[in-house]
Scaffold this motif. Structure first.
Motif, mmCIF file in Angstrom:
data_model
loop_
_atom_site.group_PDB
_atom_site.id
_atom_site.type_symbol
_atom_site.label_atom_id
_atom_site.label_comp_id
_atom_site.label_asym_id
_atom_site.label_seq_id
_atom_site.Cartn_x
_atom_site.Cartn_y
_atom_site.Cartn_z
ATOM 1 N N GLU A 27 0.902 -1.184 -0.149
ATOM 2 C CA GLU A 27 0.040 -0.141 -0.015
ATOM 3 C C GLU A 27 0.928 1.109 -0.180
ATOM 4 O OE1 GLU A 27 -0.317 -2.659 2.034
ATOM 5 O OE2 GLU A 27 -2.269 -3.456 0.968
ATOM 6 N N LYS A 28 1.961 1.287 0.788
ATOM 7 C CA LYS A 28 2.921 2.586 1.054
ATOM 8 C C LYS A 28 3.611 2.869 -0.377
ATOM 9 C CE LYS A 28 5.168 2.922 4.810
ATOM 10 N NZ LYS A 28 6.101 2.675 6.083
ATOM 11 N N LEU A 29 3.942 1.550 -0.826
ATOM 12 C CA LEU A 29 4.748 1.736 -2.054
ATOM 13 C C LEU A 29 3.879 1.896 -3.488
ATOM 14 C CD1 LEU A 29 7.748 1.068 -3.417
ATOM 15 C CD2 LEU A 29 6.985 -1.264 -3.658
ATOM 16 N N ALA A 30 2.684 1.339 -3.520
ATOM 17 C CA ALA A 30 1.534 1.826 -4.508
ATOM 18 C C ALA A 30 1.258 3.250 -4.447
ATOM 19 C CB ALA A 30 0.534 0.757 -4.305
ATOM 20 N N GLU A 31 0.961 3.602 -3.216
ATOM 21 C CA GLU A 31 0.405 5.250 -2.870
ATOM 22 C C GLU A 31 1.640 6.278 -3.390
ATOM 23 O OE1 GLU A 31 -2.121 7.897 -2.514
ATOM 24 O OE2 GLU A 31 -2.517 5.811 -2.342
ATOM 25 N N TYR A 32 3.227 5.940 -3.078
ATOM 26 C CA TYR A 32 4.183 6.721 -3.208
ATOM 27 C C TYR A 32 4.464 6.901 -4.714
ATOM 28 C CZ TYR A 32 8.288 9.270 -2.407
ATOM 29 O OH TYR A 32 9.475 10.299 -2.497
ATOM 30 N N ILE A 33 4.111 5.652 -5.457
ATOM 31 C CA ILE A 33 4.308 5.658 -6.853
ATOM 32 C C ILE A 33 3.094 6.498 -7.575
ATOM 33 C CG2 ILE A 33 4.104 4.146 -8.906
ATOM 34 C CD1 ILE A 33 5.562 1.887 -7.446
ATOM 35 N N LYS A 34 2.033 6.348 -7.197
ATOM 36 C CA LYS A 34 1.013 7.012 -7.571
ATOM 37 C C LYS A 34 1.069 8.656 -7.537
ATOM 38 C CE LYS A 34 -2.613 3.539 -7.252
ATOM 39 N NZ LYS A 34 -3.786 2.963 -6.574
ATOM 40 N N GLU A 35 1.565 8.841 -6.419
ATOM 41 C CA GLU A 35 1.663 10.260 -6.106
ATOM 42 C C GLU A 35 3.010 10.946 -6.827
ATOM 43 O OE1 GLU A 35 0.162 10.050 -1.614
ATOM 44 O OE2 GLU A 35 2.509 10.635 -1.810
ATOM 45 N N THR A 36 3.919 10.222 -7.130
ATOM 46 C CA THR A 36 5.151 10.698 -7.708
ATOM 47 C C THR A 36 5.480 10.442 -9.126
ATOM 48 O OG1 THR A 36 6.407 8.812 -6.885
ATOM 49 C CG2 THR A 36 6.508 10.825 -5.594
ATOM 50 N N VAL A 37 4.857 9.435 -9.644
ATOM 51 C CA VAL A 37 4.963 9.234 -11.070
ATOM 52 C C VAL A 37 3.714 9.523 -11.943
ATOM 53 C CG1 VAL A 37 5.540 7.366 -12.694
ATOM 54 C CG2 VAL A 37 6.467 7.265 -10.544
ATOM 55 N N ASP A 38 4.031 10.291 -13.106
ATOM 56 C CA ASP A 38 3.000 10.746 -14.089
ATOM 57 C C ASP A 38 2.833 9.731 -15.182
ATOM 58 O OD1 ASP A 38 1.190 12.097 -15.382
ATOM 59 O OD2 ASP A 38 2.488 13.503 -16.218
ATOM 60 N N PHE A 39 2.370 8.640 -14.879
ATOM 61 C CA PHE A 39 2.123 7.806 -16.059
ATOM 62 C C PHE A 39 1.319 8.222 -17.171
ATOM 63 C CE2 PHE A 39 4.227 4.516 -14.212
ATOM 64 C CZ PHE A 39 3.742 4.131 -12.789
ATOM 65 N N LYS A 40 1.772 7.701 -18.474
ATOM 66 C CA LYS A 40 0.728 7.867 -19.585
ATOM 67 C C LYS A 40 -0.218 7.010 -19.608
ATOM 68 C CE LYS A 40 4.316 9.928 -22.772
ATOM 69 N NZ LYS A 40 4.929 9.774 -23.897
ATOM 70 N N HIS A 41 -1.704 7.206 -19.695
ATOM 71 C CA HIS A 41 -2.835 6.492 -19.556
ATOM 72 C C HIS A 41 -3.253 6.193 -21.088
ATOM 73 C CE1 HIS A 41 -2.163 7.798 -15.445
ATOM 74 N NE2 HIS A 41 -2.883 6.421 -15.213
ATOM 75 N N ALA A 42 -3.945 5.190 -21.214
ATOM 76 C CA ALA A 42 -4.349 4.658 -22.458
ATOM 77 C C ALA A 42 -5.612 5.604 -22.623
ATOM 78 C CB ALA A 42 -5.049 3.437 -22.500
ATOM 79 N N SER A 43 -5.889 5.921 -24.066
ATOM 80 C CA SER A 43 -6.916 6.955 -24.085
ATOM 81 C C SER A 43 -8.276 6.160 -24.377
ATOM 82 C CB SER A 43 -6.629 7.810 -25.531
ATOM 83 O OG SER A 43 -6.285 6.883 -26.590
ATOM 84 N N THR A 44 -8.286 4.861 -24.871
ATOM 85 C CA THR A 44 -9.251 4.187 -24.950
ATOM 86 C C THR A 44 -9.159 2.882 -24.003
ATOM 87 O OG1 THR A 44 -8.074 3.048 -26.910
ATOM 88 C CG2 THR A 44 -9.478 4.941 -27.342
ATOM 89 N N GLU A 45 -10.180 1.902 -24.619
ATOM 90 C CA GLU A 45 -10.052 0.509 -23.686
ATOM 91 C C GLU A 45 -8.644 0.145 -23.638
ATOM 92 O OE1 GLU A 45 -12.918 -2.450 -24.946
ATOM 93 O OE2 GLU A 45 -11.618 -3.807 -23.723
ATOM 94 N N VAL A 46 -8.287 -0.254 -22.339
ATOM 95 C CA VAL A 46 -6.925 -0.946 -22.022
ATOM 96 C C VAL A 46 -6.737 -2.025 -22.689
ATOM 97 C CG1 VAL A 46 -5.407 -1.425 -20.355
ATOM 98 C CG2 VAL A 46 -6.843 0.549 -19.822
ATOM 99 N N ASN A 47 -5.369 -2.364 -23.496
ATOM 100 C CA ASN A 47 -5.057 -3.499 -23.999
ATOM 101 C C ASN A 47 -5.268 -4.587 -22.916
ATOM 102 O OD1 ASN A 47 -4.833 -2.357 -26.340
ATOM 103 N ND2 ASN A 47 -2.543 -2.015 -26.328
#
Length: 454
Positions: free
Chosen positions: A57-77
């Motif tokens: 939980e701690k690792l996942a939360e920190y990654i979401k807060e600090t990393v700006d991922f590119k997200h799929a614009s349509t349905e995810v593969n």
């Protein structure tokens, strides 16, 4: 490349793909691999994470807060491509394995590769969470070296050799006419779709194309047809190239499925891999696009597997009976492990095959054999409902029996092949038991030869 990964390392890669899918990103990034390393950590690796009070939980939360991922614009593969940096980590893992003298890529090699690049986000993330990179790296390097030294121990040698041979064994998967046709259709689908690697979805789609097969009719009973499977498949976006410049036939999930299909064929007494075994392998691994579609179609795994296995059991293949009896003997002794000694008891218990008849002529009966085996291994206290597993030596005997059956041009592994395979392992518990019963390998080989010629 994935043929060099241990099962645990493949699980890490597959888990990272699932994490990326859950986060709805456009690719699988190194940060997903870091989370997967935590999720798949066991033993010392898990202790390393916990010593710094790191949780998922701690690792996942920190990654979401600090990393700006590119997200799929349509349905995810369903199957996402790997980011370039992710591919570099895989390459570094292979280099680390080669340098440490390991023939396979271990979980620790992936972990080391992730924390070796101090410019990466992963290193910064871990350091900000109080992770000591230098100390952990030193400990992981020692673990890898220990594993290398253990290769000199015969039993570990056997295990590593078994892993190395997995890739070679996949060459045998399509020896049967039925599976060869499946493979040809799957490759054609691969070319038409512009995909670069063969996935579970092309394989199952090709199986369903054979309208006249008994397997397709079984699927139809559960409401799975080529048409509704293809409709589900059409909703999945095309996969991009994941392994540029590398000659890889299978995705990690398909590779795992194929190896499971091969093992399943052996355990069901077949010397060839049939489409039925591929589907059973898919149901056992529970991974990949094909499996996801079956779940969306609400197909019950156990019921489908039972429907496929039932006709096979009706044919009463000798080796299937032997392995079933071997497992029963193991449970009788309170064991959840089947070794070569249980194979021996299974051969005797099967009673009708050449293997049993040879032993009977050598005056070996089930009562005496059980007494010797009990003295050799004693009684255990494992739970009866625990999963039954084979020892590495037992697996090798089964592989040898498979090869002997193929050499004899038999569609089924027979008891004679199992018995002869035992003689190729002179230090096995089965041969020690036979020695105490007054029988040696030469007598067995001569006995099998006599019955075959009769």
């Amino acid at each position: 490349m994935f043929e060099k990964f241990t099962e645990k390392a493949i699980n890490v890669v597959s888990t990272s793909q699932n994490i990326a899918k859950g986060m709805k990103t456009d690719k699988v990034y190194p940060e997903h691999l870091l989370l997967a390393l935590f999720d798949e950590a066991k033993g010392i690796s898990l202790k390393i994470f916990k010593s710094y009070d790191i949780t998922h939980e701690k690792l996942a939360e920190y990654i979401k807060e600090t990393v700006d991922f590119k997200h799929a614009s349509t349905e995810v593969n369903r199957t996402l491509p790997f980011d370039d940096e992710f591919k570099e980590i895989l390459k570094k893992s292979l280099d680390l394995a080669n340098k440490s003298g390991n023939p396979t890529i271990l979980y620790e090699h992936l972990f080391l590769s992730v924390i070796s690049d101090k410019k990466s986000n992963n290193v910064k993330i871990l350091e900000n969470l109080g992770f000591d990179i230098y100390k952990s790296k030193s400990l992981l390097e020692k673990l890898v070296q220990k594993k290398t030294k253990r290769l000199y121990h015969p039993e570990v040698d056997e295990k590593q050799e078994s892993i190395e041979n997995k890739a070679k064994e996949t060459d045998n998967i399509f020896d049967s006419k039925e599976s060869a046709k499946v493979f040809e259709r799957a490759v054609a689908k691969l070319s038409a779709s512009n995909y670069e690697i063969l996935g579970t979805e092309q394989i199952l789609s090709s199986i369903l194309e054979d309208k006249d097969s008994e397997l397709t009719k079984i699927f139809a009973k559960y409401g799975v047809t080529s048409e509704n499977f293809e409709k589900k498949l059409e909703k999945i976006q095309s996969r991009q190239a994941e392994y540029e410049g590398r000659q890889i036939i299978f995705t990690p999930n398909a590779f795992t499925t194929m190896n499971m299909a091969l093992q399943t064929a052996k355990e069901l007494g077949s010397s060839v891999v049939l489409p039925e075994h591929i589907v059973l392998g898919l149901l056992k691994t529970k991974r990949g696009i094909a499996y996801d579609i079956l779940k969306e179609l609400k197909i019950p795994d156990d019921d489908l597997a039972h429907s496929i296995i039932k006709p096979i059991e009706k044919q009463m293949p000798e080796t299937l009976t032997i392995l079933r009896l071997a497992k029963e003997e193991a449970r009788r002794l309170g064991r959840n492990i089947v070794g070569t000694e249980m194979f021996l008891l299974g051969i005797i218990g099967e009673a009708t095959g050449i293997g049993a008849r040879v032993l009977a002529e050598l005056e070996i009966n089930i009562k005496d054999a059980r007494a010797v085996v009990e003295n050799l291994i004693g009684f255990g206290d494992e739970y009866y409902d625990s999963e039954i597993v084979f020892t590495e030596r037992a697996k090798r005997v089964l592989e040898t029996a498979w090869e002997l059956a193929k050499k004899d041009q038999k569609d089924k592994i027979e008891s004679a092949h199992m018995l002869l395979a035992l003689t190729t392992e002179p230090d096995s518990l089965a041969m020690k038991a036979l020695e105490q019963l007054g029988v040696d390998a030469v007598e067995i080989k001569e006995g099998v030869k006599k019955f075959k010629e009769a």
